[in-house]
Design an enzyme around this catalytic site. Structure first.
Site, short mmCIF file in Angstrom:
data_model
loop_
_atom_site.label_atom_id
_atom_site.label_comp_id
_atom_site.label_asym_id
_atom_site.label_seq_id
_atom_site.Cartn_x
_atom_site.Cartn_y
_atom_site.Cartn_z
N SER A 1 0.66 -1.29 0.18
CA SER A 1 -0.08 0.18 0.08
C SER A 1 0.86 1.19 0.09
CB SER A 1 -0.85 -0.04 1.18
OG SER A 1 -2.02 0.82 0.99
N ASP B 1 -5.59 -4.13 -2.67
CA ASP B 1 -4.50 -3.50 -1.78
C ASP B 1 -3.63 -4.67 -1.05
OD1 ASP B 1 -3.50 -2.28 0.71
OD2 ASP B 1 -4.30 -0.63 0.05
#
Length: 401
Positions: free
Chosen positions: A121, A262
């Site tokens: 991320s 993610d």
């Protein structure tokens, strides 16, 4: 405040296969995956056990051939600060500005070389900026690239800026936009603006330069929920987008026919694989998502925020526990340290990871620098060393105004 945690590493085994005892133990524990399971032929036959349950008490001597060649493991050094370092960078939206400060301070130490960097991320974005800058312009180039990205992010405080660093939580987005909003509907231009922003700040071709540190960027495969690790030769703008893709806000990112979300869901950041493959005896974890909160949330937004924090650290806590288990079984020599943002920023658990306010980003950046300074100076008398002051890059306050 920083803390030294655990370690797992020793030398090359007598079989001649490069690796560490901890690596063999961790390889035998299939709790992560970036590829389909390997055939049994890749693993040496374990000693037969009378009862399957007994294996946990007496781990077999398993040697796994690494998919990525690595240099022989280095013996642990008592020198402090370490001369070679691998980094594990956690994601957490704008909280990752704390990592920016940590990295900036580390770059001012000319004697610390960066070996391998893992990230997910927002941690992946910091990792890519650092690695690209080092490959193209050395320490000063890396610092300049990080500074330019974060300053621009503040000045372009927009919806797309938050998406770029994974600033939206899965639950938070559903609360903010309602249950009827289709994933990706809010961004009518799809991926193009985000890809352009990444391409402006990161030269993906430079990641394959021999001077670039090794990278391990995580994304989550939607098909089976497994963590996928992308290395230097496979990292593209799409991979960076996949690692930062908020599932309830943006469409899934497709890479080579696979759809991803993610990377923080599967490992935030990847730590076990880093411990397995690093060629240095020191690993620094930069943790930005708070683990502690003294308040019991009662509002929907506060409950959502706390759930996100717990979920973000769950995989990391499991990986740290696995390394601690390996320590008790493998006489480790690798030194794992942690710098946690919540130890430096009061009330961080009550703050939003989507806050792009310049004052908040300035606080995080400054706190990261100070935390790294304390970490560098925590060596005990007799083995602590300090680089000559005239060899350091002079600190420059970023243009935050």
């Amino acid at each position: 405040m920083s803390e030294k945690i655990v370690g797992v590493q020793d030398g090359v085994g007598s079989s001649g296969v490069t690796g560490t005892a901890a690596s063999r133990l961790l390889s035998a524990t299939n709790i992560w995956s970036d590829a389909p399971p390997q055939a049994a032929a890749a693993v040496s036959p374990p000693t037969p056990q009378p009862e399957p349950v007994a294996r946990a008490a007496a781990p077999p001597d398993i040697v796994v051939t690494k998919a990525v060649p690595a240099a022989p493991a280095q013996a642990r050094s008592d020198q402090w600060p370490p001369r070679k370092l691998s980094l594990a960078l956690q994601g957490g939206g704008t909280f990752a500005a704390f990592t920016w400060g940590v990295l900036e301070r580390l770059l001012e130490e000319p004697d610390i070389a960066i070996d391998t960097i893992s990230g997910a991320s927002a941690g992946a974005i910091n990792a890519l900026l650092l690695a690209c800058g080092l490959a193209e312009g050395g320490r000063e180039g890396a610092r300049s690239r990080l500074n330019r990205f974060w300053v621009r992010l503040m000045h372009e405080a927009s919806f797309r800026s938050l998406m770029l660093i994974g600033g939206f939580s899965p639950a938070g987005s559903s609360v903010a936009f309602g249950p009827t909003l289709r994933s990706g509907q809010f961004d009518p231009f799809d991926l193009d603006p985000l890809r352009q922003a990444l391409s402006r700040d990161i030269d993906f071709a430079a990641l394959r330069d021999p001077r670039c540190p090794r990278l391990m960027i995580a994304a989550t495969r939607i098909r089976d929920g497994q963590q996928q690790i992308f290395r230097n030769d496979a990292i593209t703008a799409d991979v960076a987008l996949a690692s930062t893709c908020p599932p309830l806000v943006h469409c899934a990112i497709e890479v080579d026919g696979e759809a991803y979300w993610d990377g923080g869901f599967g490992g935030n950041p990847p730590l076990l694989r880093l411990a397995q493959e690093t060629t240095t005896s020191d690993v620094l974890l930069v943790q930005v998502t708070p683990t502690r909160d003294s308040y019991v949330p009662i509002t929907l937004a506060a409950i959502d925020r706390r759930l996100d924090q717990i979920a973000a650290n769950a995989a990391l806590n499991a990986e740290i526990a696995a390394i601690e288990w390996a320590k008790t079984h493998a006489a480790p020599s690798l030194r794992l340290s942690r710098i946690a943002a919540e130890d430096s920023v009061d009330g961080l658990a009550q703050r939003s990871s989507t806050d792009l306010g310049r004052g908040f980003i300035r606080l995080l950046h400054r706190s990261g620098r100070e935390a790294a300074e304390r970490w560098l100076g925590q060596g005990t008398a007799g083995n602590a060393t300090s680089p000559a002051s005239d060899q350091r890059i002079a600190p420059v306050e970023p243009a935050l105004v």
